[in-house]
Design a protein around this motif. Structure first.
Motif, short mmCIF file in Angstrom:
data_model
loop_
_atom_site.label_atom_id
_atom_site.label_comp_id
_atom_site.label_asym_id
_atom_site.label_seq_id
_atom_site.Cartn_x
_atom_site.Cartn_y
_atom_site.Cartn_z
N ALA B 68 -7.79 -2.08 -8.28
CA ALA B 68 -6.59 -2.56 -8.01
C ALA B 68 -5.56 -2.29 -9.36
CB ALA B 68 -6.35 -4.09 -8.03
N GLN B 69 -6.37 -2.31 -10.42
CA GLN B 69 -5.62 -1.95 -11.72
C GLN B 69 -5.01 -0.63 -11.78
OE1 GLN B 69 -5.71 -4.62 -13.58
NE2 GLN B 69 -3.98 -3.61 -14.86
N ASN B 70 -5.97 0.13 -11.20
CA ASN B 70 -5.57 1.81 -11.20
C ASN B 70 -4.53 2.10 -10.21
OD1 ASN B 70 -7.43 2.02 -12.99
ND2 ASN B 70 -8.99 3.19 -11.65
N ALA B 71 -4.36 1.16 -9.35
CA ALA B 71 -3.33 1.44 -7.94
C ALA B 71 -2.10 0.87 -8.55
CB ALA B 71 -3.78 0.78 -6.90
N ILE B 72 -1.97 -0.03 -9.76
CA ILE B 72 -0.43 -0.35 -10.03
C ILE B 72 0.61 0.59 -9.99
CG2 ILE B 72 0.50 -1.87 -11.80
CD1 ILE B 72 -1.78 -3.38 -11.89
N PRO B 73 0.14 1.80 -10.84
CA PRO B 73 1.48 2.71 -11.22
C PRO B 73 2.06 3.12 -10.07
CG PRO B 73 -0.15 2.93 -12.69
CD PRO B 73 -1.00 2.08 -11.71
N GLY B 74 0.97 3.60 -9.19
CA GLY B 74 1.51 4.33 -8.09
C GLY B 74 2.41 3.34 -7.07
N VAL B 75 1.95 2.12 -6.95
CA VAL B 75 2.57 1.19 -6.09
C VAL B 75 3.87 0.96 -6.65
CG1 VAL B 75 2.61 -1.27 -5.34
CG2 VAL B 75 0.54 0.11 -5.36
N ARG B 76 3.84 1.11 -8.23
CA ARG B 76 5.31 0.94 -8.70
C ARG B 76 6.14 1.84 -8.17
NH1 ARG B 76 6.51 -2.04 -13.28
NH2 ARG B 76 4.36 -2.18 -13.88
N ALA B 113 10.90 -4.50 4.97
CA ALA B 113 10.20 -3.58 5.95
C ALA B 113 9.87 -2.14 5.12
CB ALA B 113 10.70 -3.32 7.21
N LYS B 114 11.06 -1.89 4.48
CA LYS B 114 11.00 -0.35 3.78
C LYS B 114 9.92 -0.48 2.52
CE LYS B 114 15.67 1.32 4.59
NZ LYS B 114 16.91 1.14 3.90
N ALA B 115 10.02 -1.53 1.92
CA ALA B 115 9.14 -1.64 0.83
C ALA B 115 7.74 -1.84 1.33
CB ALA B 115 9.45 -2.74 -0.07
N ARG B 116 7.71 -2.47 2.23
CA ARG B 116 6.18 -2.81 2.66
C ARG B 116 5.73 -1.38 3.43
NH1 ARG B 116 6.08 -6.27 7.30
NH2 ARG B 116 4.03 -6.58 8.08
N THR B 117 6.54 -0.66 4.06
CA THR B 117 5.91 0.81 4.66
C THR B 117 5.69 1.51 3.24
OG1 THR B 117 7.49 0.40 6.05
CG2 THR B 117 6.49 2.57 6.01
N ALA B 118 6.39 1.54 2.30
CA ALA B 118 5.88 2.33 1.10
C ALA B 118 4.51 1.92 0.42
CB ALA B 118 7.15 2.11 0.06
N ILE B 119 4.62 0.40 0.49
CA ILE B 119 3.25 0.06 -0.24
C ILE B 119 2.04 0.67 0.42
CG2 ILE B 119 2.05 -1.96 -0.87
CD1 ILE B 119 4.81 -3.19 -1.43
N ALA B 120 2.00 0.33 1.95
CA ALA B 120 1.07 0.70 2.87
C ALA B 120 0.76 2.23 2.66
CB ALA B 120 1.57 0.21 4.02
N LYS B 121 1.60 2.80 2.59
CA LYS B 121 1.59 4.26 2.70
C LYS B 121 0.67 4.68 1.16
CE LYS B 121 4.58 7.31 4.78
NZ LYS B 121 6.12 7.74 4.49
N GLN B 122 1.11 4.18 0.17
CA GLN B 122 0.86 4.56 -1.22
C GLN B 122 -0.68 4.01 -0.99
OE1 GLN B 122 1.73 5.88 -3.69
NE2 GLN B 122 0.03 5.62 -4.81
N LEU B 123 -1.15 2.84 -0.55
CA LEU B 123 -2.25 2.35 -0.62
C LEU B 123 -3.30 2.66 0.66
CD1 LEU B 123 -1.73 -1.30 -2.05
CD2 LEU B 123 -2.51 0.62 -3.25
N LYS B 124 -2.68 3.23 1.49
CA LYS B 124 -3.33 3.81 2.73
C LYS B 124 -3.97 2.59 3.58
CE LYS B 124 -4.22 8.39 0.98
NZ LYS B 124 -3.64 8.12 -0.58
N VAL B 125 -3.26 1.69 3.50
CA VAL B 125 -3.68 0.54 4.47
C VAL B 125 -2.73 0.12 5.41
CG1 VAL B 125 -4.97 -0.67 2.55
CG2 VAL B 125 -2.67 -1.27 2.76
#
Lengths: 579, 415
Positions: B68-76, B113-125
């Motif tokens: 999770a730690q590594n994923a933080i910058p990407g999500v941001r 919804a937009k933010a959620r989509t972006a997060i989902a895409k970034q994390l591939k979930v």
């Protein structure tokens, strides 16, 4: 005080019957598990809060109930949603499943619907095109009616009914701006429309006030400076002009006072007229709305755009602003445009159900995935099990044999609680949330405390020189007053919390109150009778070393504990500290 | 184990007595210092209100692969790139090893919804796996208002209930002060440590009210029992009787608190340890602190305060004087009789009477040979009140001892 003869078996039988009845009810209802809250099974919950707003009067339970009904209708078609009121001013919508943004939007936008005349419109000075002259823009660029649909045969089923000019309400500039606007300047779908322009200056009969002059220079200036973010619901008074934007935030408007209110709409539906490809929205007005709409449309259709446009404003945002194409005197109108079926249905729903009697604010939305939900449930159950185990261990550690009483009582209480939760879920819609589980776990402590109070009292009585069998009764009389006093404080806390709070707190308070009540029942009909019975056994009655009533530890001679077996009954010489 | 039981017994009889009431100045001082620190902490550091109070959106997403730690910058970056936040920055943190949490200012439904989509895409979930909770800006204020309202209503009702039950406003007041004391300290600890204050915390604090009072009610019940007809005797003062009550209920208080804390500890363990942040943790943390403080306050604050209030009553002041005089008299006598003192203590009836000469008019009459009685007239009221025990007691002892019940007034009068 302690004169009543104890009937331990009878009390236990009562409890047993109660439990059996509970189980029987569960069996007949076919409900074996509690209804879980959305936070435990996953889902979306939306909390709406009624806000007082200008010209709408107080928030009353009736209005709230009406709003619930409307919202229920609105979301009912989409999913198995539950709509309930909470407190005096909250509505909670719960929908199983996550990611239902559509529902959130639908529910969230259920506010008041108003029809207002468009006084002026301007594109939001956004990135793309810096529209130079504001004066022009309202008239031309904004209107952009769809030529395709407009001119076509607007009869539809509506037309037949309406005696007046051919077509009822007219259509539509970007109702839901799907297609690129393609600004065709002069729309003029209906031949009649724009001709007479600003003929009659003051058409101001009755309550309907239609402007023939458009926005004042000050308003135009204000519109120039207006930004969509400036809109505040608090300032939205339906008797006055309104500055606002459309929902997409691409166009800003000056709108006249509201002419027709949402509550004056009887019905709206999406329809596909014969021989046509485009969907339209049929609209039926009722009551005063009918005449107001008739007056307004009669005057407005003669005006130049944008004055001939009726903005449909939902929650302060312009949903659509069709051009009036003729007087509509019978309250039957149709809105045409380049609608898809979905768009037409949405608009119809908005019109039909947007007419809430109160203004609502989306206070909270929470979406919990089923994964997280089941994690939480597991977590809660594990926490409960740990708590229970610790309490049981401690009880055995400190109270030895009496720990058995604690365990059995907790088991009985658990059974009653479980049955109550299931049955209340079935009958009263009680849902078990995470906070509720926490309440139940906390209540283990409260329940066990009742036993502590009783046992300590029992031991005190024994120390005071009573035989165990007497102590069981006299100790009980005193302990039960303490237990009742303490439990009523707990209950009071639960009731106050429940009555005054919202959201999570309520589930917690409900669980706490329920278990406190059950605690009282259990202590009276189970724990006490059980102790009475156990006191008759040799193990407890004679204070076995592991019974928790070991006389040596209580500092009294063994014979005093159970006088039956002792010959010297004199309590005189055997004070605890006796020399 | 058995030693604990024995201590319980000794506390009960008064053989061992901790002077809770007598040292009240010390407790008050301790509490005052703690309160000053607590209030100071709230004023200076403030409370860390959770997003539920500030308004905003809180996304929680599982991390499919990697830490999770590594994923933080990407999500941001992903969230910022949606542009929905305007100039605001999202707060991205990790929960445990495989969850990311994103906090943003309030967003509209579409933007969520937009933010959620972006997060989902970034994390591939899947989007459905992303939990979120969106709180309107005024919601927190509403929760706070309701909580304060609940607090007020509850306090008023509770004062009424305690008053009805004990028929003694001083008990209501002391209980209430103890209650406020508990809440203040709990809140102070939150400010000091910087725990997030969430709605669940508020529930916890409100529940503490119930607990704290529950505990106080049990102690007061014993106090009342011990002081029921105290003013007709002169053997001990209100404070001493109350102190005995605290001692007698001490084992119960400790047991109750332990039993109450155990399940809460269970929730805390699971909530904090297994689930990470959330309702369970917030709730149990507040409860844990509150119950502990509540137990302390019912022993060290509520009862001493009650005694302070009570001792102001003329009747109780008169009682204290009588007790003092009697003890002075007894001390003088035992000094006068010199080595006879120990004999008196050893439990001969005469000695016992000598130690407590004014306890009962009838006894007085029966043993009328002694003239050391400073105040025969003091034995007003019910002559039979507080009959003497024949068990040994030391005359100069300031802590009362308890006699076998069978020698006291009959049970039926016990109200």
């Amino acid at each position: 005080m302690a004169t009543k003869r104890p009937h331990p078996w009878r009390s236990l039988a009562v409890l047993l019957v109660a439990l059996l009845v509970g189980v029987g009810l569960m069996a007949t209802l076919g409900a074996w598990t509690p209804r879980l809250g959305l936070d435990l099974r996953g889902g979306t919950s939306i909390t709406l809060t009624a806000r007082p707003s200008a010209g709408q009067g107080a928030i009353t339970p009736e209005k709230l109930a009406e709003a619930v009904e409307i919202i229920r209708n609105r979301v009912g078609a989409i999913a198995e949603a539950e709509v309930t009121t909470q407190g005096n001013d909250h509505i909670v919508v719960e929908v199983p499943g996550v990611g239902q943004d559509q529902i959130v939007r639908l529910v969230g936008s259920t506010a008041e619907l108003r029809f207002r005349q468009v006084l002026a419109a301007a594109p939001v000075a956004a990135p793309p095109q810096p529209k130079p002259t504001p004066s022009k823009s309202p008239a031309t660029s904004k209107a952009t009616p769809k030529p395709t649909v407009g001119p076509s045969v607007k009869p539809s089923n509506k037309a037949t009914k309406s005696p007046a000019p051919r077509a009822p309400g007219r259509a539509v500039p970007q109702a839901f701006r799907r297609n690129a606007p393609t600004p065709t300047p002069t729309p003029t779908p209906k031949a009649t429309v724009p001709a007479p322009k600003a003929t009659t200056p003051t058409v101001d009969n009755g309550k309907v006030r239609v402007s023939t002059t458009g926005a004042s220079p000050e308003q135009m200036a204000a519109l120039q400076k207006f930004k969509c973010a400036d809109y505040t619901p608090g300032k939205d008074n339906f008797k006055q002009a309104l500055f606002t934007c459309d929902r997409e935030g691409t166009t800003k408007f000056v709108l006249g006072p509201a002419i027709v209110l949402g509550s004056e709409i009887a019905d709206a539906s999406a329809q596909l007229p014969q021989n046509q490809l485009a969907w339209q929205v049929g609209l039926r007005l009722k009551g005063a709305g009918k005449s107001k709409f008739a007056q307004a449309s009669t005057q407005m259709y003669q005006l130049q755009q944008p004055l001939s446009q009726f903005a449909i404003v939902l929650d302060g945002k312009v949903v659509s602003y069709p051009v009036i194409q003729g007087p509509i005197t019978d309250g039957q109108a149709s809105i045409t445009g380049n609608f898809s079926q979905q768009e037409a249905t949405d608009l119809a729903n908005t019109l039909k159900y947007g007419a809430l009697p109160l203004r609502f604010e989306t206070s909270q939305v929470s979406a919990v995935s089923p994964t997280l939900g089941s994690d939480q449930l597991t977590g809660g159950l594990v926490a409960g099990a740990i708590g229970l185990a610790l309490v049981v261990l401690y009880s055995f550690f400190y109270y030895r044999g009496l720990g058995l009483v604690v365990v059995l009582s907790l088991a009985a209480a658990g059974a009653l609680v479980y049955a109550s939760v299931v049955l209340l879920g079935k009958s009263a819609g009680f849902t078990l949330t995470l906070a509720g589980i926490a309440g139940l776990i906390v209540a283990i402590g409260i329940t066990a405390d009742s036993f502590v109070v009783y046992f300590e009292r029992l031991r005190d009585e024994v120390r005071d020189g009573r035989s165990l069998r007497t102590a069981v009764e006299t100790g009980w009389v005193r302990a039960r007053r303490t237990i009742l006093a303490a439990d009523s404080v707990s209950l009071l806390a639960a009731v106050v919390l429940y009555a005054l709070s919202v959201g999570n707190v309520r589930g917690f308070a409900y669980a706490l109150g329920l278990t406190t009540l059950i605690d009282i029942i259990i202590v009276f009909v189970f724990t006490k009778p059980l102790v009475t019975l156990l006191a008759r056994t040799r193990f407890f009655g004679e204070g076995h070393r592991f019974s928790g009533l070991d006389p040596t530890r209580l500092g009294v001679p063994r014979e005093r504990l159970a006088p039956r077996t002792a010959t010297r009954a004199s309590t005189r010489a055997s004070s605890p500290k006796g020399a | 184990m058995s030693r604990l039981g024995a201590v319980g017994h000794k506390l009960y009889t008064g053989e061992v007595s901790l002077n809770f009431v007598g040292r009240r100045k010390l407790w008050y001082l301790i509490s005052a210092v703690v309160l000053v620190i607590a209030i100071g902490a709230v004023l200076i550091r403030g409370l860390a209100f959770s997003i539920e109070f500030r308004g905003g959106v809180d996304f929680q997403a599982p991390v499919a692969s990697g830490s999770a730690q590594n994923a933080i910058p990407g999500v941001r970056t992903a969230v910022v790139d949606t542009g929905v936040l305007g100039r605001a920055e999202p707060i991205v943190t990790s929960i445990g090893a495989n969850q990311v949490r994103v906090e943003t200012p309030p967003l509209s439904t579409d933007n969520i919804a937009k933010a959620r989509t972006a997060i989902a895409k970034q994390l591939k979930v899947g989007e459905g796996q992303i939990d979120y909770s969106s709180i309107g800006p005024t919601w927190g204020a509403q929760i706070t208002d309701k909580a304060l309202l609940s607090l007020g209503v509850f306090l008023v009702l509770v004062m009424g209930v305690i008053w009805l039950y004990f028929r003694e406003w001083r008990m209501s007041v002391s209980g209430l002060v103890a209650l406020l004391h508990d809440v203040a300290i709990t809140v102070g600890i939150y400010a000091l440590v910087g725990f997030d204050v969430t709605p669940a915390t508020i529930i916890g604090v409100l529940t503490i009210l119930g607990y704290s009072l529950y505990d106080t009610v049990v102690v007061f019940d014993k106090v009342r029992e011990n002081t029921r007809s105290i003013s007709s005797g002169s053997r001990w003062t209100y404070s001493e009787a109350a102190n005995l009550a605290v001692n007698q209920t001490l084992v119960r208080s400790i047991n109750t608190s332990i039993i109450a804390l155990l399940p809460v500890a269970g929730i805390l363990f699971v909530g904090a340890g297994l689930l990470g942040a959330g309702t369970l943790k917030d709730l149990s943390l507040a409860l844990f602190i509150g119950i502990a403080v509540g137990t302390y306050s019912s022993i060290f604050i509520a009862t001493p305060l009650l005694c302070d209030l009570k001792e102001r009553e003329p009747a109780m002041r008169a009682l204290s004087r009588r007790v003092e005089q009697r003890r002075a008299g007894a001390a003088a006598k035992s000094a006068a009789s010199g080595s006879a003192g120990p004999a008196a203590v050893s439990g001969t009836p005469g000695g016992a009477e000598g130690g407590e000469p004014a306890a009962s008019g009838e006894d007085q009459g029966a043993n009328g040979t002694r003239q050391s009685v400073p105040a025969t007239s003091r034995a007003q009221g019910r002559p039979a009140g507080r009959p003497q025990s024949t068990s040994s007691r030391s005359a100069g002892r300031s802590q009362p001892q308890r006699k076998p019940r069978s020698t006291r007034r009959p049970k039926g009068h016990g109200r």
